[in-house]
Scaffold this active site. Structure first.
Site, mmCIF file in Angstrom:
data_model
loop_
_atom_site.group_PDB
_atom_site.id
_atom_site.type_symbol
_atom_site.label_atom_id
_atom_site.label_comp_id
_atom_site.label_asym_id
_atom_site.label_seq_id
_atom_site.Cartn_x
_atom_site.Cartn_y
_atom_site.Cartn_z
ATOM 1 N N HIS A 86 -31.335 -5.522 -36.349
ATOM 2 C CA HIS A 86 -31.305 -6.957 -36.029
ATOM 3 C C HIS A 86 -31.982 -7.183 -34.678
ATOM 4 C CE1 HIS A 86 -29.957 -10.987 -35.143
ATOM 5 N NE2 HIS A 86 -29.649 -11.107 -36.406
ATOM 6 N N GLU A 151 -36.299 -11.723 -40.772
ATOM 7 C CA GLU A 151 -35.704 -12.711 -39.875
ATOM 8 C C GLU A 151 -36.644 -12.959 -38.695
ATOM 9 O OE1 GLU A 151 -31.138 -12.957 -40.259
ATOM 10 O OE2 GLU A 151 -31.591 -11.450 -38.774
HETATM 11 P P1 13P Z 1 -28.873 -18.154 -37.674
HETATM 12 O O1 13P Z 1 -28.553 -18.423 -39.136
HETATM 13 O O2 13P Z 1 -27.835 -18.659 -36.732
HETATM 14 O O3 13P Z 1 -30.263 -18.590 -37.338
HETATM 15 O O4 13P Z 1 -28.840 -16.565 -37.495
HETATM 16 C C1 13P Z 1 -29.557 -15.787 -38.375
HETATM 17 C C2 13P Z 1 -29.259 -14.365 -38.107
HETATM 18 O O5 13P Z 1 -29.596 -13.843 -37.057
HETATM 19 C C3 13P Z 1 -28.547 -13.614 -39.146
HETATM 20 O O6 13P Z 1 -28.565 -12.254 -38.903
#
Ligand code: 13P
Length: 223
Positions: A86, A151
């Site tokens: 992450h 992401e």
């Molecule tokens: P948000 O949905 O708050 O943008 O976060 C996404 C995230 O980092 C999930 O791992």
């Protein structure tokens, strides 16, 4: 579809118990795969209707690693799913550690949600795909228990997801490298989830803020 909730550094042991109770009831009949990553202090020992995952761990069974959590601790809660890479953790460590975590988790058969994503600078330089390819180079893309979550850093916690076109382009690219199910994460909410789930190669979502309240998470799952 896969609906994963990353609760990050939110919820306590007692509030997550309530969260899990409500979610368990709501999931009595669902065909979707639901994964929740609570803070590790709040792991539940009880059987759940969802998969409990670890937001982080150290690539050891146990040992002299102050402040870390090893496999032995995950085993106690029957945790067989981990989040690796992450961006909020990448900011704290290096790629060698990410690779060590991946290799350890693979060796022990964990389900791995491996996160990748570029920042705005890379995106604006049109270097997204080569950047993501590099992030993926360190792992075994054929691992059968792998899920890849795209992401983009610029969309996390901003309330603005990446565009449908950008997500489509990236998922198309990743699917040419791996057969793993692909998730999108970054400001997924009730206004954009349908459109995101309809994108080609999208097998689900990884949700942060919009899953912090269990009622919201349930709404997103039930559409
Ligand atoms: P948000 O949905 O708050 O943008 O976060 C996404 C995230 O980092 C999930 O791992």
């Amino acid at each position: 579809m896969i609906f994963a909730a990353n609760l990050k550094c939110n919820h306590t042991r007692s509030s997550f118990k309530l969260y899990a109770n409500t979610l368990n009831k709501a999931l009595e009949s669902t065909n979707d795969e639901i994964i929740v990553f609570p803070p590790s202090i709040a792991f539940l020992e009880d059987k759940c209707n969802f998969i409990q995952g670890a937001q982080n761990f150290y690539p050891c069974v146990n040992g002299a690693f102050t402040g870390e959590i090893g496999k032995m601790h995950l085993d106690e809660f029957s945790i067989k799913c981990v989040l690796i890479g992450h961006s909020e953790r990448r900011a704290l460590g290096d790629e060698n550690l990410i690779k060590a975590k991946f290799d350890f988790a693979k060796e022990h058969g964990f389900k791995i949600i491996f996160c990748i994503g570029e920042d705005l600078e890379i995106k604006n330089q049109n270097k997204t795909l080569e950047f993501l390819e590099k992030q993926l180079k360190i792992i075994d893309l054929n691992y059968e228990n792998l899920i890849i979550a795209y992401e983009p850093i610029y969309s996390i916690g901003t309330g603005v997801s990446a565009t449908k076109e950008d997500i489509n382009k990236v998922l198309e690219f990743i699917s040419s490298l791996s057969k793993a199910p692909l998730l999108y994460g970054g400001s997924v909410n009730e206004n954009n989830i349908k459109e995101i789930l309809a994108i080609n190669h999208c097998s689900g979502v990884l949700i942060g803020s919009a899953a912090l309240k269990v009622e919201n998470f349930i709404k997103l799952i039930k559409g």
